[in-house]
Design a protein around this motif. Structure first.
Motif, PDB file in Angstrom:
ATOM      1  N   SER A 146       4.170   6.235   5.191  1.00  0.00           N
ATOM      2  CA  SER A 146       3.733   4.917   4.739  1.00  0.00           C
ATOM      3  C   SER A 146       2.999   5.034   3.417  1.00  0.00           C
ATOM      4  CB  SER A 146       2.782   4.323   5.770  1.00  0.00           C
ATOM      5  OG  SER A 146       1.494   4.809   5.540  1.00  0.00           O
ATOM      6  N   PHE A 147       3.022   4.004   2.665  1.00  0.00           N
ATOM      7  CA  PHE A 147       2.383   4.087   1.343  1.00  0.00           C
ATOM      8  C   PHE A 147       0.864   4.163   1.430  1.00  0.00           C
ATOM      9  CE2 PHE A 147       4.171  -0.071   2.223  1.00  0.00           C
ATOM     10  CZ  PHE A 147       3.169  -0.990   2.010  1.00  0.00           C
ATOM     11  N   PHE A 148       0.311   3.601   2.472  1.00  0.00           N
ATOM     12  CA  PHE A 148      -1.152   3.673   2.568  1.00  0.00           C
ATOM     13  C   PHE A 148      -1.633   5.069   2.927  1.00  0.00           C
ATOM     14  CE2 PHE A 148      -1.152  -0.917   2.590  1.00  0.00           C
ATOM     15  CZ  PHE A 148      -2.285  -1.160   1.833  1.00  0.00           C
ATOM     16  N   GLU A 149      -0.928   5.635   3.855  1.00  0.00           N
ATOM     17  CA  GLU A 149      -1.405   6.950   4.281  1.00  0.00           C
ATOM     18  C   GLU A 149      -1.235   7.978   3.188  1.00  0.00           C
ATOM     19  OE1 GLU A 149       0.390   8.681   7.706  1.00  0.00           O
ATOM     20  OE2 GLU A 149      -0.782  10.490   7.372  1.00  0.00           O
ATOM     21  N   ASN A 150      -0.195   7.827   2.396  1.00  0.00           N
ATOM     22  CA  ASN A 150       0.019   8.742   1.290  1.00  0.00           C
ATOM     23  C   ASN A 150      -1.171   8.750   0.358  1.00  0.00           C
ATOM     24  OD1 ASN A 150       1.399  10.473  -0.527  1.00  0.00           O
ATOM     25  ND2 ASN A 150       1.839   8.686  -1.787  1.00  0.00           N
ATOM     26  N   LYS A 151      -1.659   7.562   0.131  1.00  0.00           N
ATOM     27  CA  LYS A 151      -2.746   7.458  -0.836  1.00  0.00           C
ATOM     28  C   LYS A 151      -4.084   7.876  -0.240  1.00  0.00           C
ATOM     29  CE  LYS A 151      -4.880   4.239  -4.007  1.00  0.00           C
ATOM     30  NZ  LYS A 151      -4.935   2.858  -4.439  1.00  0.00           N
ATOM     31  N   TYR A 152      -4.316   7.430   0.990  1.00  0.00           N
ATOM     32  CA  TYR A 152      -5.668   7.607   1.505  1.00  0.00           C
ATOM     33  C   TYR A 152      -5.782   8.580   2.661  1.00  0.00           C
ATOM     34  CZ  TYR A 152      -6.037   3.595  -1.387  1.00  0.00           C
ATOM     35  OH  TYR A 152      -5.973   2.778  -2.451  1.00  0.00           O
ATOM     36  N   THR A 193      -3.440 -12.401   1.182  1.00  0.00           N
ATOM     37  CA  THR A 193      -4.828 -12.094   1.555  1.00  0.00           C
ATOM     38  C   THR A 193      -4.894 -10.781   2.336  1.00  0.00           C
ATOM     39  OG1 THR A 193      -5.103 -14.448   1.820  1.00  0.00           O
ATOM     40  CG2 THR A 193      -6.891 -13.063   2.632  1.00  0.00           C
ATOM     41  N   GLY A 194      -3.939 -10.654   3.224  1.00  0.00           N
ATOM     42  CA  GLY A 194      -3.900  -9.426   4.030  1.00  0.00           C
ATOM     43  C   GLY A 194      -3.775  -8.205   3.164  1.00  0.00           C
ATOM     44  N   PHE A 195      -2.862  -8.303   2.216  1.00  0.00           N
ATOM     45  CA  PHE A 195      -2.698  -7.163   1.310  1.00  0.00           C
ATOM     46  C   PHE A 195      -3.959  -6.894   0.508  1.00  0.00           C
ATOM     47  CE2 PHE A 195       1.082  -4.766   0.953  1.00  0.00           C
ATOM     48  CZ  PHE A 195       2.011  -5.442   1.738  1.00  0.00           C
ATOM     49  N   ALA A 196      -4.517  -7.986   0.026  1.00  0.00           N
ATOM     50  CA  ALA A 196      -5.725  -7.841  -0.790  1.00  0.00           C
ATOM     51  C   ALA A 196      -6.829  -7.155   0.008  1.00  0.00           C
ATOM     52  CB  ALA A 196      -6.189  -9.202  -1.259  1.00  0.00           C
ATOM     53  N   GLU A 197      -6.985  -7.569   1.244  1.00  0.00           N
ATOM     54  CA  GLU A 197      -8.044  -6.962   2.064  1.00  0.00           C
ATOM     55  C   GLU A 197      -7.781  -5.487   2.298  1.00  0.00           C
ATOM     56  OE1 GLU A 197      -8.218  -9.371   5.554  1.00  0.00           O
ATOM     57  OE2 GLU A 197      -9.421 -10.918   4.563  1.00  0.00           O
ATOM     58  N   GLY A 198      -6.528  -5.226   2.585  1.00  0.00           N
ATOM     59  CA  GLY A 198      -6.139  -3.829   2.809  1.00  0.00           C
ATOM     60  C   GLY A 198      -6.443  -2.962   1.606  1.00  0.00           C
ATOM     61  N   PHE A 199      -6.077  -3.481   0.453  1.00  0.00           N
ATOM     62  CA  PHE A 199      -6.303  -2.705  -0.771  1.00  0.00           C
ATOM     63  C   PHE A 199      -7.778  -2.514  -1.059  1.00  0.00           C
ATOM     64  CE2 PHE A 199      -1.842  -3.583  -2.029  1.00  0.00           C
ATOM     65  CZ  PHE A 199      -1.474  -2.274  -2.183  1.00  0.00           C
ATOM     66  N   LEU A 200      -8.523  -3.581  -0.803  1.00  0.00           N
ATOM     67  CA  LEU A 200      -9.962  -3.460  -1.064  1.00  0.00           C
ATOM     68  C   LEU A 200     -10.590  -2.398  -0.168  1.00  0.00           C
ATOM     69  CD1 LEU A 200     -11.049  -7.151  -1.598  1.00  0.00           C
ATOM     70  CD2 LEU A 200     -11.064  -5.283  -3.280  1.00  0.00           C
ATOM     71  N   LYS A 201     -10.178  -2.411   1.084  1.00  0.00           N
ATOM     72  CA  LYS A 201     -10.717  -1.402   2.008  1.00  0.00           C
ATOM     73  C   LYS A 201     -10.309  -0.017   1.550  1.00  0.00           C
ATOM     74  CE  LYS A 201     -11.796  -3.763   6.175  1.00  0.00           C
ATOM     75  NZ  LYS A 201     -11.792  -3.749   7.618  1.00  0.00           N
ATOM     76  N   ALA A 202      -9.046   0.071   1.153  1.00  0.00           N
ATOM     77  CA  ALA A 202      -8.543   1.359   0.697  1.00  0.00           C
ATOM     78  C   ALA A 202      -9.294   1.835  -0.533  1.00  0.00           C
ATOM     79  CB  ALA A 202      -7.058   1.238   0.395  1.00  0.00           C
ATOM     80  N   GLN A 203      -9.564   0.858  -1.407  1.00  0.00           N
ATOM     81  CA  GLN A 203     -10.295   1.172  -2.638  1.00  0.00           C
ATOM     82  C   GLN A 203     -11.676   1.745  -2.299  1.00  0.00           C
ATOM     83  OE1 GLN A 203      -8.319   0.646  -4.972  1.00  0.00           O
ATOM     84  NE2 GLN A 203      -9.399   0.609  -6.927  1.00  0.00           N
ATOM     85  N   ALA A 204     -12.336   1.098  -1.353  1.00  0.00           N
ATOM     86  CA  ALA A 204     -13.671   1.537  -0.951  1.00  0.00           C
ATOM     87  C   ALA A 204     -13.611   2.939  -0.368  1.00  0.00           C
ATOM     88  CB  ALA A 204     -14.253   0.575   0.070  1.00  0.00           C
ATOM     89  N   LEU A 205     -12.560   3.174   0.404  1.00  0.00           N
ATOM     90  CA  LEU A 205     -12.405   4.492   1.026  1.00  0.00           C
ATOM     91  C   LEU A 205     -12.208   5.561  -0.035  1.00  0.00           C
ATOM     92  CD1 LEU A 205     -12.089   5.607   3.971  1.00  0.00           C
ATOM     93  CD2 LEU A 205      -9.665   5.743   3.439  1.00  0.00           C
ATOM     94  N   MET A 206     -11.422   5.178  -1.049  1.00  0.00           N
ATOM     95  CA  MET A 206     -11.159   6.138  -2.113  1.00  0.00           C
ATOM     96  C   MET A 206     -12.451   6.466  -2.865  1.00  0.00           C
ATOM     97  SD  MET A 206      -8.354   6.105  -5.124  1.00  0.00           S
ATOM     98  CE  MET A 206      -9.245   5.102  -6.255  1.00  0.00           C
ATOM     99  N   GLN A 207     -13.234   5.422  -3.061  1.00  0.00           N
ATOM    100  CA  GLN A 207     -14.507   5.612  -3.758  1.00  0.00           C
ATOM    101  C   GLN A 207     -15.359   6.632  -2.995  1.00  0.00           C
ATOM    102  OE1 GLN A 207     -15.213   4.238  -6.674  1.00  0.00           O
ATOM    103  NE2 GLN A 207     -17.087   5.485  -6.716  1.00  0.00           N
ATOM    104  N   LYS A 208     -15.347   6.436  -1.683  1.00  0.00           N
ATOM    105  CA  LYS A 208     -16.123   7.325  -0.817  1.00  0.00           C
ATOM    106  C   LYS A 208     -15.623   8.758  -0.938  1.00  0.00           C
ATOM    107  CE  LYS A 208     -17.812   5.843   3.691  1.00  0.00           C
ATOM    108  NZ  LYS A 208     -17.241   5.229   4.870  1.00  0.00           N
TER     109      LYS A 208
END
Ligand SMILES: Nc1ncnc2c1ncn2[C@@H]1O[C@H](COP(=O)(O)OP(=O)(O)OP(=O)(O)O)[C@@H](O)[C@H]1O
Ligand SMILES: [Zn+2]
Length: 715
Positions: A103-109, A212-227
């Motif tokens: 999945s594209f999310f798991e690849n990134k995060y 909205t769903g995508f946006a939320e997902g990305f924001l969470k992912a962004q925060a995780l990446m920051q961490k």
């Protein structure tokens, strides 16, 4: 049914703007997403898919989204658009599409469960939607150009370049697969999610929910990446600090620092120690040595006084003596008396694996000392640096070190005010060049202290602890023949510890005797269970020794008898010479043999020949040694005359048997004498043995009381 095998690894591709746009669409209707609404409409919004054709696409992996697993995309879309994909038919073109197993999310995060979390926050039902249908939808939705993208580490370098630069570069130098990759990326800029949704007739309510769903997902992912980035930074910092510590530690390591010091020449290897606090007062029992060193002190105090008359003082003084006799202490006292700096170096410090290190240390030591003259340089264990210059694989560079030492000693004038004191236990091992005049040409012997010296040393150390007035240091001194100053200091210390353990306020003779026995014979073995029979045998054996000693004119006076097991012994009798013996007479030697025989004789007389024990073996060793030396060394045998027989193994068989016979006669006679005494004093023998069984240990006075037939005071 579509299935993804683990061997097929196509890429998930989706127009970039599909995703980007999702973040920029107003979330006007996100709240209105409801299960019922979507359920009613989801069938309508599922488009019939066409082949991708030439539509520019962006690789989701590049966006950091390509590792979203099938199930996760399913769940994501399902949670955002409940019922969106239900009952959707499966298109065959997915079998050859760019769908990835990841999945594209798991690849990134690297985070699998984000969508489970997301889902759990939405109370939507679950159903088995396939990835295929979602991706089909995404892939053909129209998107518009969006300059801001979601950043991944992989795309960071490329982001630094402008799009046009990237294009030009790609066209010219990039390999074809990169070219395709980047072109797709660029192509995605011309699409818009809105447009796509419009062409696919996605109901408005669903569009917003989706965005909205995508946006939320990305924001969470962004925060995780920051961490993740933060912790990465922290880890790097910690590693850096550890690296610094590591480097520092390695430099501090003697192995490396030696090399460092040799190459830089920074090694001073010595710190002068001002030894004002140690004077001759502190060194006891070595009067002659102190007298000899007194003139050195005078010289150090006033070097000019000696130069006026043209006299030369030795540059080097060699202190020779057994370990612990106070050589170091004397050297310190010399510096302390003269109030000059004291440089301490141990010979082993110069003994290095690396060429030139020992020599350079010597150079540095002398340079420092000369700069601070008058002073004393003390080299302990001189033999380890100044031993004979033999080629040895153990000390490959010792030659250089000695040569350097010799050169340094020659290098300064006799009256420069530097005195080198060397100490050794083995003067024979020293290189001859070291002990010739002009180097260590003055030898001072520091022997083991005699009884007077031992008494002084004991008094000195007793004065540092609390001791009872009844303590007689001389008695302890008489019983500690051969003890060095360091051993006597230890004896007093052990007695103090014993008194403390026993809860006493002062050290008495008992503790001093105790620690003497402990040093001489090992610790007491109180825990050893000895049966009565063995105790009785030991008591008669030891009192046998004591009776012979008491009734033999030339035997040493008795100090103590005990049946307390200690070390390897079951009991012992100690005898005290009145003085240190410089010589021993024939009568004294015979008396010593007789006393040794006393133990076995007692066993034989009391318990019978069948019950003699093995306990007398060391007594016989002792007696045999004396007899042998009388015959082969001291010329005390009439038959063999005044001749020494050093290597008895090389003698003729006749001589050998003559020697053996003489030794045997001496021992036999001794045994008979002992038997005679014990038979004569059978009553005293019995009394003493019984007293020992009662009291375990008897001192000289108590033994005398018992042997005089008096009653012992109850202790
Ligand atoms: N004659 C002495 N008077 C007082 N104390 C002594 C004497 N000899 C030894 N000691 C005590 O024993 C300690 C050890 O002695 P020191 O190191 O001087 O012996 P050393 O002869 O140099 O031994 P080594 O040959 O093993 O170096 C001293 O610090 C001191 O406390
Ligand atoms: Zn014995």
């Amino acid at each position: 049914m579509f299935s993804l095998s683990s061997t097929v690894q196509p890429q998930v591709t989706v127009p970039l703007s599909h995703l980007i746009n999702a973040f920029h669409s107003p979330k006007t209707t996100s709240i209105s997403v409801s299960a019922s609404a979507s359920q009613n409409q989801h069938r309508d919004v599922v488009p019939e898919h066409e082949a991708p054709g030439n539509e520019p696409v962006l690789n989701l992996r590049d966006l950091g989204l390509s590792e979203l697993k099938i199930g996760q995309i399913d769940q994501l879309v399902d949670s955002l658009l409940p019922g969106f994909c239900e009952g959707k038919s499966v298109s065959s073109h997915w079998h050859t599409s760019h769908v990835s197993a990841q999945s594209f999310f798991e690849n990134k995060y690297g985070y699998l469960d984000m969508f489970t979390t997301l889902r759990s926050s939405c109370l939507y039902r679950q159903h088995s939607r396939t990835l295929k249908s979602i991706c089909s939808d995404l892939q053909y939705w129209p998107v518009f150009i969006q300059s801001r993208g979601f950043k991944t580490l992989k795309s960071r370098t490329r982001r630094l370049q402008s799009t046009s630069e990237r294009l030009a570069e790609t066209q010219h130098i990039a390999p074809s697969f990169v070219k395709g990759f980047l072109l797709r990326d660029r192509g995605s800029d011309v699409e818009s999610l809105d447009k796509l949704m419009k062409t696919k007739n996605i109901p408005e309510a669903h569009q917003d929910a989706f965005k909205t769903g995508f946006a939320e997902g990305f924001l969470k992912a962004q925060a995780l990446m920051q961490k993740t980035n933060d912790s990465l930074r922290r880890t790097r910092l910690i590693l850096f600090v550890l690296l610094l510590f590591g480097i520092y530690g390695l430099l501090k390591n003697p192995f490396l620092s030696v090399r460092f010091r040799t190459t830089t020449g920074l090694d001073s290897a010595v710190d002068p120690v001002q030894m004002k606090n140690v004077t001759f007062e502190h060194v006891k029992g070595v009067e002659e040595a102190k007298q000899e060193l007194q003139e050195v002190v005078e010289f150090l105090k006033n070097p000019q006084k000696f130069t006026v008359l043209g006299g030369k003082l030795p540059k080097g003084i060699l202190l020779v003596g057994p370990p612990g006799t106070g050589k170091t202490l004397l050297a310190r006292a010399v510096a302390g008396e003269a109030d000059v700096p004291f440089y301490y170096a141990s010979g082993s410090e110069f003994d290095e694996m690396f060429v030139g290190v020992g020599a350079s240390r010597i150079r540095n030591l002398f340079r420092e000392a000369k700069a601070n003259a008058p002073c004393v340089i003390f080299i302990d264990e001189l033999d380890s640096v100044g031993g004979k210059r033999i080629e040895s694989p153990m000390h490959p560079y010792s030659r250089q070190t000695i040569n350097q030492l010799l050169a340094e000693m020659d290098g300064f004038k006799p009256n420069e005010g530097v005195i080198i004191i060397g100490a050794t236990n083995f003067p024979e091992a020293l290189d001859n060049a070291l002990i010739r005049p002009g180097r260590f040409d003055m030898q001072v012997t520091v022997p083991r202290p005699d009884v007077k010296g031992r008494t002084e040393i004991l008094k000195w150390y007793l004065n540092k602890i609390k001791f009872d007035q009844s303590v007689d240091p001389e008695i302890i001194a008489r019983g500690t023949v051969g003890f060095s100053g360091a051993e006597l200091e230890n004896l007093v210390n052990q007695a103090a510890l014993k008194a403390a353990v026993d809860g006493k306020e002062m050290v008495t003779m008992k503790e001093l005797e105790f620690s003497k026995d402990k040093i001489l014979m090992g610790p007491e073995r109180r825990s050893v269970e000895i049966d009565n029979k063995n105790k009785t045998i030991t008591a008669y054996h030891e009192s046998g020794h004591a009776i012979i000693a008491y009734y033999t004119k030339d035997a040493m006076p008795i100090n103590k008898a005990t049946i307390m097991p200690r070390g390897p012994t079951l009991g012992h009798v100690s005898l005290l010479p009145e003085n240190d013996r410089w010589n021993e007479t024939r009568a004294q030697l015979l008396a010593q043999m007789d006393v040794s025989m006393g133990g076995r004789v007692a066993e034989e007389l009391i318990f019978g020949t069948d019950h003699i024990t093995t306990g007398a073996s060391s007594d016989f060793d002792n007696a045999t040694k004396i007899a042998k030396r009388m015959v082969t060394k001291f010329g005390m045998s009439e038959k063999l005359g005044v001749m020494t027989y050093s290597d008895t193994g090389k003698l003729s068989p006749e001589t050998q048997s003559a020697i053996e016979q003489e030794i045997r006669i001496l021992l036999r006679d001794s045994y008979e004498r002992a038997k005679h005494i014990l038979k004569t004093h059978a009553k005293e023998h019995k009394n003493l043995a019984e007293a020992l069984l009662t009291y375990e240990t008897l001192d000289a006075k108590e033994i005398q009381i018992v042997l005089e037939g008096k009653k012992l005071e109850v202790r």
